[in-house]
Design a protein around this motif. Structure first.
Motif, PDB file in Angstrom:
ATOM      1  N   GLY A   1       0.763  -1.244   0.076  1.00 39.19           N
ATOM      2  CA  GLY A   1      -0.157   0.033   0.204  1.00 39.19           C
ATOM      3  C   GLY A   1       1.051   1.162   0.122  1.00 39.19           C
ATOM      4  N   CYS A   2       0.245   2.603   0.056  1.00 39.11           N
ATOM      5  CA  CYS A   2       0.945   3.806   0.312  1.00 39.11           C
ATOM      6  C   CYS A   2       0.608   4.447   1.594  1.00 39.11           C
ATOM      7  CB  CYS A   2       0.650   4.455  -0.798  1.00 39.11           C
ATOM      8  SG  CYS A   2       0.838   3.748  -2.637  1.00 39.11           S
ATOM      9  N   GLY A   3       1.502   4.960   2.075  1.00 41.45           N
ATOM     10  CA  GLY A   3       1.302   5.777   3.204  1.00 41.45           C
ATOM     11  C   GLY A   3       0.746   5.206   4.356  1.00 41.45           C
ATOM     12  N   THR A   4      -0.489   5.720   4.632  1.00 41.20           N
ATOM     13  CA  THR A   4      -1.058   4.961   5.941  1.00 41.20           C
ATOM     14  C   THR A   4      -1.527   3.353   5.580  1.00 41.20           C
ATOM     15  OG1 THR A   4      -2.140   6.955   6.431  1.00 41.20           O
ATOM     16  CG2 THR A   4      -3.065   5.159   7.437  1.00 41.20           C
ATOM     17  N   SER A   5      -1.937   3.083   4.307  1.00 41.94           N
ATOM     18  CA  SER A   5      -1.938   1.760   4.050  1.00 41.94           C
ATOM     19  C   SER A   5      -0.880   0.873   3.952  1.00 41.94           C
ATOM     20  CB  SER A   5      -2.646   1.881   2.580  1.00 41.94           C
ATOM     21  OG  SER A   5      -3.993   2.251   2.709  1.00 41.94           O
ATOM     22  N   TRP A   6       0.210   1.402   3.598  1.00 43.96           N
ATOM     23  CA  TRP A   6       1.720   0.851   3.812  1.00 43.96           C
ATOM     24  C   TRP A   6       1.966   0.441   5.405  1.00 43.96           C
ATOM     25  CZ3 TRP A   6       6.660   3.699   4.297  1.00 43.96           C
ATOM     26  CH2 TRP A   6       7.838   2.762   4.569  1.00 43.96           C
ATOM     27  N   PHE A   7       1.543   1.442   6.024  1.00 49.06           N
ATOM     28  CA  PHE A   7       1.951   0.958   7.607  1.00 49.06           C
ATOM     29  C   PHE A   7       0.883  -0.145   8.085  1.00 49.06           C
ATOM     30  CE2 PHE A   7       3.299   5.669   7.607  1.00 49.06           C
ATOM     31  CZ  PHE A   7       4.745   5.258   7.231  1.00 49.06           C
ATOM     32  N   MET A   8      -0.117   0.112   7.828  1.00 51.25           N
ATOM     33  CA  MET A   8      -1.192  -1.037   8.070  1.00 51.25           C
ATOM     34  C   MET A   8      -0.678  -2.532   7.496  1.00 51.25           C
ATOM     35  SD  MET A   8      -3.171   0.418  10.141  1.00 51.25           S
ATOM     36  CE  MET A   8      -2.024   1.622  10.652  1.00 51.25           C
ATOM     37  N   ALA A   9      -0.026  -2.509   6.407  1.00 52.24           N
ATOM     38  CA  ALA A   9       0.623  -3.714   5.803  1.00 52.24           C
ATOM     39  C   ALA A   9       1.776  -4.096   6.532  1.00 52.24           C
ATOM     40  CB  ALA A   9       0.887  -3.385   4.298  1.00 52.24           C
ATOM     41  N   GLN A  10       2.440  -3.310   7.139  1.00 57.05           N
ATOM     42  CA  GLN A  10       3.754  -3.575   7.887  1.00 57.05           C
ATOM     43  C   GLN A  10       3.261  -4.113   9.227  1.00 57.05           C
ATOM     44  OE1 GLN A  10       5.861   0.074   8.985  1.00 57.05           O
ATOM     45  NE2 GLN A  10       7.632  -0.292   7.229  1.00 57.05           N
ATOM     46  N   ALA A  11       2.269  -3.464   9.914  1.00 54.60           N
ATOM     47  CA  ALA A  11       1.622  -3.913  11.118  1.00 54.60           C
ATOM     48  C   ALA A  11       1.270  -5.365  11.090  1.00 54.60           C
ATOM     49  CB  ALA A  11       0.766  -3.120  11.786  1.00 54.60           C
ATOM     50  N   TYR A  12       0.500  -5.589  10.083  1.00 55.12           N
ATOM     51  CA  TYR A  12      -0.174  -6.977   9.930  1.00 55.12           C
ATOM     52  C   TYR A  12       0.995  -7.990   9.310  1.00 55.12           C
ATOM     53  CZ  TYR A  12      -2.505 -10.731   7.102  1.00 55.12           C
ATOM     54  OH  TYR A  12      -2.964 -11.819   6.771  1.00 55.12           O
ATOM     55  N   ALA A  13       2.007  -7.941   8.690  1.00 55.86           N
ATOM     56  CA  ALA A  13       2.776  -8.538   8.043  1.00 55.86           C
ATOM     57  C   ALA A  13       3.719  -9.159   9.345  1.00 55.86           C
ATOM     58  CB  ALA A  13       3.632  -7.998   7.093  1.00 55.86           C
TER      59      ALA A  13
END
Ligand code: F1P
Length: 303
Positions: A38-50
């Motif tokens: 994802g990008c921005g906020t969506s990337w950070f949620m991706a990081q947390a989930y991963a």
């Protein structure tokens, strides 16, 4: 009242609703090798989930900015997160993966281009937002993904309900700069908290994995600056920060937000809610409209 304030307060209810979608088609099976982008906020949620998925034994999981996706790697599934469903880098990623790897998109808009491009679309339209700054869509996405990992979202929602009311642990006059820290899955949350401060308020905020903080960033710590840790705190770090004159904030430190001994664990996603509220306060304290951050648009659509 700003849209973002209403959206922040609605998060616990959105998380409960998101949890009912934990069995959605397109979420990965145990053992699958997964990339989340994802990008921005969506990337950070991706990081947390991963980090959570891999740490809890569900399978190797990587997170990438959509613009930096490593196309040469073999994954069983790619999950793209995009509230708008129109972000150019995410559209390009799905176009490039078409037919090569099973894809899932998590979006707020069923009509968005990405919904038609991905193999499976999971639509959290109830969590869409009027504010440019993302809060509830992002956290609802993570709540659904956590529910799919077997987390108790009711307990999370209870902490979230407290987080929308708790007194704030800092104030603009006492925090000319904030550094957020996390470990494991809370690194992504810390990154998002810092992004909220930068986006909504133009405030100087940074984020690091907590063990990296001593490797340089601690040089920023001094009076009237804040170091705010989410989740596990490295041994000795609060005292090292406080020696510099900076304030160390954690939900359980020095009375924290909960009062000493009042509660053993505060879900780090609830910490993020408190940080979202701080970002809004920092914006309004300068006379800024937190719904319309300077230079930021709802979606980055490139020509
Ligand atoms: C992602 C994003 C957000 C950012 C801002 C602009 O959009 O970059 O992370 O906070 O709202 O859009 P999306 O792909 O999730 O719609």
């Amino acid at each position: 009242m700003s849209h973002v304030k209403v959206e922040i307060a609605s998060q616990p209810d959105c998380w409960r609703q998101a949890a009912t979608m934990a069995d959605s088609a397109g979420l990965p099976r145990t053992g699958e090798r997964v990339a989340v982008a994802g990008c921005g906020t969506s990337w950070f949620m991706a990081q947390a989930y991963a980090a959570l998925r891999e740490q809890e034994g569900h399978g190797e999981t990587d997170a990438f900015q959509a613009s930096e996706f490593p196309y040469g790697r073999a994954y069983d599934r790619v999950i793209a997160i995009s509230r708008s469903g129109t972000t150019t880098e995410v559209v390009d990623l799905l176009a490039a993966l078409d037919g090569r790897i099973p894809t899932t998109v998590i979006t707020a808009d069923p009509e968005a281009p990405v919904a038609a491009m991905a193999g499976e679309a999971i639509v959290l339209n109830f969590a869409d937002e009027l504010s440019v700054v993302q809060t509830r869509f992002a956290t609802s996405t993570l709540a659904m993904l956590r529910a799919h990992l077997g987390h108790d979202i009711e307990a999370l929602a209870a902490d979230g309900a407290a987080a929308v009311r708790l007194p704030l642990p800092t104030h603009p006059a006492l925090a000319e700069q904030i550094t957020f820290l996390g470990r494991g899955w809370t690194v992504g949350l810390a990154e998002d908290a810092a992004l909220k401060c930068r986006e909504a308020a133009g405030w100087w905020a940074e984020a690091y994995p907590a063990m990296e903080y001593r490797h340089g960033p601690i040089a920023l710590a001094r009076e009237r600056r804040v170091v705010w840790a989410f989740g596990e705190i490295p041994d000795g770090l609060p005292a090292e920060v406080e020696q510099t004159g900076a304030t160390f904030v954690h939900s359980q430190h020095n009375g924290g937000y909960w009062g000493a001994g009042e509660r053993a664990g505060f879900d780090p996603m609830a910490d993020l809610v408190v940080a979202q509220r701080v970002a809004v306060l920092f914006a309004t304290s300068q006379g800024l409209d937190p719904d319309h951050p300077r230079g930021v648009t709802r979606s980055v659509v490139l020509p």
